[in-house]
Write a protein that holds these residues in place. Structure first.
Motif, PDB file in Angstrom:
ATOM      1  N   LEU A   5       1.043  -1.110  -0.191  1.00  0.00           N
ATOM      2  CA  LEU A   5      -0.022  -0.411  -0.107  1.00  0.00           C
ATOM      3  C   LEU A   5       0.767   1.498  -0.471  1.00  0.00           C
ATOM      4  O   LEU A   5       0.515   2.050  -0.670  1.00  0.00           O
ATOM      5  CB  LEU A   5      -1.293   0.020   1.422  1.00  0.00           C
ATOM      6  CG  LEU A   5      -1.687   1.676   1.513  1.00  0.00           C
ATOM      7  CD1 LEU A   5      -3.166   0.427   0.146  1.00  0.00           C
ATOM      8  CD2 LEU A   5      -2.742   1.241   3.038  1.00  0.00           C
ATOM      9  N   VAL A  11      -4.014   7.036   0.687  1.00  0.00           N
ATOM     10  CA  VAL A  11      -6.065   6.798   0.602  1.00  0.00           C
ATOM     11  C   VAL A  11      -5.137   7.328   2.069  1.00  0.00           C
ATOM     12  O   VAL A  11      -4.165   6.888   3.085  1.00  0.00           O
ATOM     13  CB  VAL A  11      -5.907   5.549   0.528  1.00  0.00           C
ATOM     14  CG1 VAL A  11      -5.632   4.953  -0.846  1.00  0.00           C
ATOM     15  CG2 VAL A  11      -4.440   4.309   1.790  1.00  0.00           C
ATOM     16  N   ARG A  95      -9.807  -3.180   4.165  1.00  0.00           N
ATOM     17  CA  ARG A  95      -8.570  -3.213   3.107  1.00  0.00           C
ATOM     18  C   ARG A  95      -8.349  -3.541   1.495  1.00  0.00           C
ATOM     19  O   ARG A  95      -7.869  -2.607   1.071  1.00  0.00           O
ATOM     20  CB  ARG A  95      -7.724  -4.464   3.577  1.00  0.00           C
ATOM     21  CG  ARG A  95      -6.168  -4.908   2.741  1.00  0.00           C
ATOM     22  CD  ARG A  95      -5.972  -6.637   3.088  1.00  0.00           C
ATOM     23  NE  ARG A  95      -5.386  -6.809   1.744  1.00  0.00           N
ATOM     24  CZ  ARG A  95      -4.001  -6.426   1.680  1.00  0.00           C
ATOM     25  NH1 ARG A  95      -3.117  -5.471   2.424  1.00  0.00           N
ATOM     26  NH2 ARG A  95      -2.974  -7.418   1.087  1.00  0.00           N
ATOM     27  N   CYS A  98      -9.362   0.174  -0.116  1.00  0.00           N
ATOM     28  CA  CYS A  98      -8.011   1.234   0.497  1.00  0.00           C
ATOM     29  C   CYS A  98      -7.186   0.973  -0.867  1.00  0.00           C
ATOM     30  O   CYS A  98      -7.049   1.385  -1.626  1.00  0.00           O
ATOM     31  CB  CYS A  98      -7.057   0.827   2.111  1.00  0.00           C
ATOM     32  SG  CYS A  98      -7.578   1.481   2.908  1.00  0.00           S
ATOM     33  N   VAL A 216     -13.252   5.996   2.349  1.00  0.00           N
ATOM     34  CA  VAL A 216     -11.715   6.106   2.087  1.00  0.00           C
ATOM     35  C   VAL A 216     -11.731   6.889   0.704  1.00  0.00           C
ATOM     36  O   VAL A 216     -12.192   6.111  -0.504  1.00  0.00           O
ATOM     37  CB  VAL A 216     -11.242   4.432   1.374  1.00  0.00           C
ATOM     38  CG1 VAL A 216      -9.611   4.449   1.416  1.00  0.00           C
ATOM     39  CG2 VAL A 216     -11.265   3.961   2.916  1.00  0.00           C
ATOM     40  N   VAL A 235      -4.065   6.115   5.775  1.00  0.00           N
ATOM     41  CA  VAL A 235      -3.818   4.288   5.785  1.00  0.00           C
ATOM     42  C   VAL A 235      -2.672   4.418   5.229  1.00  0.00           C
ATOM     43  O   VAL A 235      -2.343   4.540   4.088  1.00  0.00           O
ATOM     44  CB  VAL A 235      -5.137   3.486   4.664  1.00  0.00           C
ATOM     45  CG1 VAL A 235      -4.129   2.464   5.872  1.00  0.00           C
ATOM     46  CG2 VAL A 235      -5.958   4.386   5.564  1.00  0.00           C
ATOM     47  N   SER A 238      -1.618  -1.736   4.846  1.00  0.00           N
ATOM     48  CA  SER A 238      -2.380  -2.740   5.371  1.00  0.00           C
ATOM     49  C   SER A 238      -2.156  -3.929   4.807  1.00  0.00           C
ATOM     50  O   SER A 238      -1.743  -4.327   3.340  1.00  0.00           O
ATOM     51  CB  SER A 238      -3.819  -2.119   4.077  1.00  0.00           C
ATOM     52  OG  SER A 238      -4.764  -3.213   4.124  1.00  0.00           O
ATOM     53  N   HIS A 376      -3.988  -2.525  10.248  1.00  0.00           N
ATOM     54  CA  HIS A 376      -3.840  -1.165   9.729  1.00  0.00           C
ATOM     55  C   HIS A 376      -3.168  -0.397   9.988  1.00  0.00           C
ATOM     56  O   HIS A 376      -3.070  -0.320  11.304  1.00  0.00           O
ATOM     57  CB  HIS A 376      -5.330  -1.016   9.153  1.00  0.00           C
ATOM     58  CG  HIS A 376      -5.897  -2.267   8.477  1.00  0.00           C
ATOM     59  ND1 HIS A 376      -6.245  -3.263   8.529  1.00  0.00           N
ATOM     60  CD2 HIS A 376      -5.412  -1.732   6.794  1.00  0.00           C
ATOM     61  CE1 HIS A 376      -7.002  -2.989   7.793  1.00  0.00           C
ATOM     62  NE2 HIS A 376      -6.358  -2.880   6.342  1.00  0.00           N
TER      63      HIS A 376
END
Length: 384
Positions: A5, A11, A95, A98, A216, A235, A238, A376
């Motif tokens: 991520l 995000v 998740r 995201c 998100v 975030v 993840s 997360h």
């Protein structure tokens, strides 16, 4: 190895919403879910037509739960996906939301968790292979055995286990969305009816009903839709893993160890830089085990650190400010998203009487039937 991520576009959680967790009622799940979604949309300042994808996490409702619920917001044509991953259903839905935004496929995604208690057949019963101990090794019995091993290994007693519940109920008493909104003394926790081994009723989480949602978004969406950047929470990572063979070690703790290590590594921070933790404390022993596995306590020291107040609000790292699964409740589908909502609220500084001072980073952890684990890591946008 593929990308994670943190290597994709940033995000953010822009909006959160909950329907209070509670004992089973006559309310249809549609009312629960819509309350959470509308609250999240309002919190983000986003209109329903802007949502490009929805991931709905449920474990007990059955097939195709989204359509009868979301049609009341308008038939927008946006993608809808159902997610079932046992207790980690809501975390898995988050998740996927995201990843949807981080990949650039969508700018706005909704992660929703909603559930009501219902008979839930487990797929393992249909494998054609008989489970010899299935009727005896219930979740409570499994964790009672782990609790016995933990106490014998580290020389602690039932009081140290029960202290987890005392802390978490104290937090839940301040949470208007919690199922068990009452503080309990150590004596009350220990005196409750026994469930399995050293675990009394108040050391086991309640299964109820409720809903939680998170909006998100990408940075493009923040600019285009006029979302207030100050209230957006980044975030950072993840991670989701499934179990391996760990020998004689507790697979719950070892799976948590490897998943959280990877999540922290990808976030670029260590355990000492985390201000808040929301974890899977379905049974009291889990909190102590997982805090050690995640590096917040040295092996065998979590009970002493708890007694020293290090996991209280205002302590070294605040654990389960929501009340955790023990106090806030565990309706399965929404639980992981309620953790995201709590961490977001704390990082924004909007938690009121249960606010942890100076909260800038948080870690959310859920396991699903011990076979999967989702972690997360979130941070204030200016701290990312």
């Amino acid at each position: 190895m593929g990308k994670h991520l943190g290597q994709l576009r940033p995000v953010y959680v822009a909006g959160i919403g909950l329907h209070p967790f509670g004992s089973p009622s006559a309310l249809p799940y549609i009312r629960l879910g819509l309350a959470a979604v509308r609250a999240a949309l309002g919190d983000a300042g986003v209109e329903w037509p802007s949502v490009e994808a929805t991931y709905t996490g449920t474990a007990m409702l059955g097939m195709a739960a989204s359509r009868p619920m979301l049609r009341h917001l308008g038939r927008s044509g946006a993608a809808v996906t159902q997610v079932e991953n046992a207790s980690a259903s809501g975390s898995s839905a988050f998740r996927l939301a995201c990843l949807e935004v981080a990949s650039g496929i969508s700018d706005v995604a909704l992660a929703l968790g909603v559930d009501k208690p219902a008979p839930r057949p487990v797929a393992q019963r249909h494998t054609g292979i008989a489970e010899l101990a299935a009727a005896q090794v219930t979740p409570a019995a499994h964790f009672a055995l782990l609790a016995d091993e933990f106490m014998r290994t580290y020389g602690i007693g039932p009081e140290q286990l029960a202290a987890v519940a005392v802390k978490n109920y104290g937090n839940a008493a301040l949470n208007p969305n919690a199922q068990r909104r009452k503080a309990y003394s150590l004596e009350e926790v220990l005196a409750g009816p026994p469930v399995a081994g050293a675990l009394t009723r108040l050391q086991c989480c309640p299964i109820g009903e409720g809903a939680a949602a998170a909006i998100v978004v990408s940075e493009d969406a923040i600019d285009r839709l006029g979302i207030e950047p100050r209230r957006c929470v980044r975030v950072l990572s993840s991670v989701q893993r499934s179990e391996q063979l760990y020998g004689a070690k507790s697979f719950d703790a070892e799976l948590t160890r490897e998943t959280s290590d990877l999540a922290l590594e990808q976030a670029g921070i260590g355990p000492g830089e985390i201000d808040l933790v929301e974890l899977h404390d379905a049974f009291t022993v889990e909190e102590l085990q997982y805090l050690e596995a995640m590096g917040f306590s040295a092996e065998g020291h979590a009970a002493a650190d708890l007694a020293a107040g290090e996991f209280d609000r205002g302590g070294r790292v605040a654990v389960s400010t929501s009340g955790g699964l023990l106090g806030a409740g565990h309706p399965l589908g929404p639980t992981g998203l309620a953790q995201i909502a709590e961490i977001t609220t704390q990082i924004r500084g909007e938690a009121g009487v249960r606010q942890h001072p100076g909260a800038r980073t948080g870690l959310a952890h859920m396991v699903g039937l011990g076979a999967v684990c989702a972690v997360h890591v979130l941070a204030a946008a200016t701290a990312a």
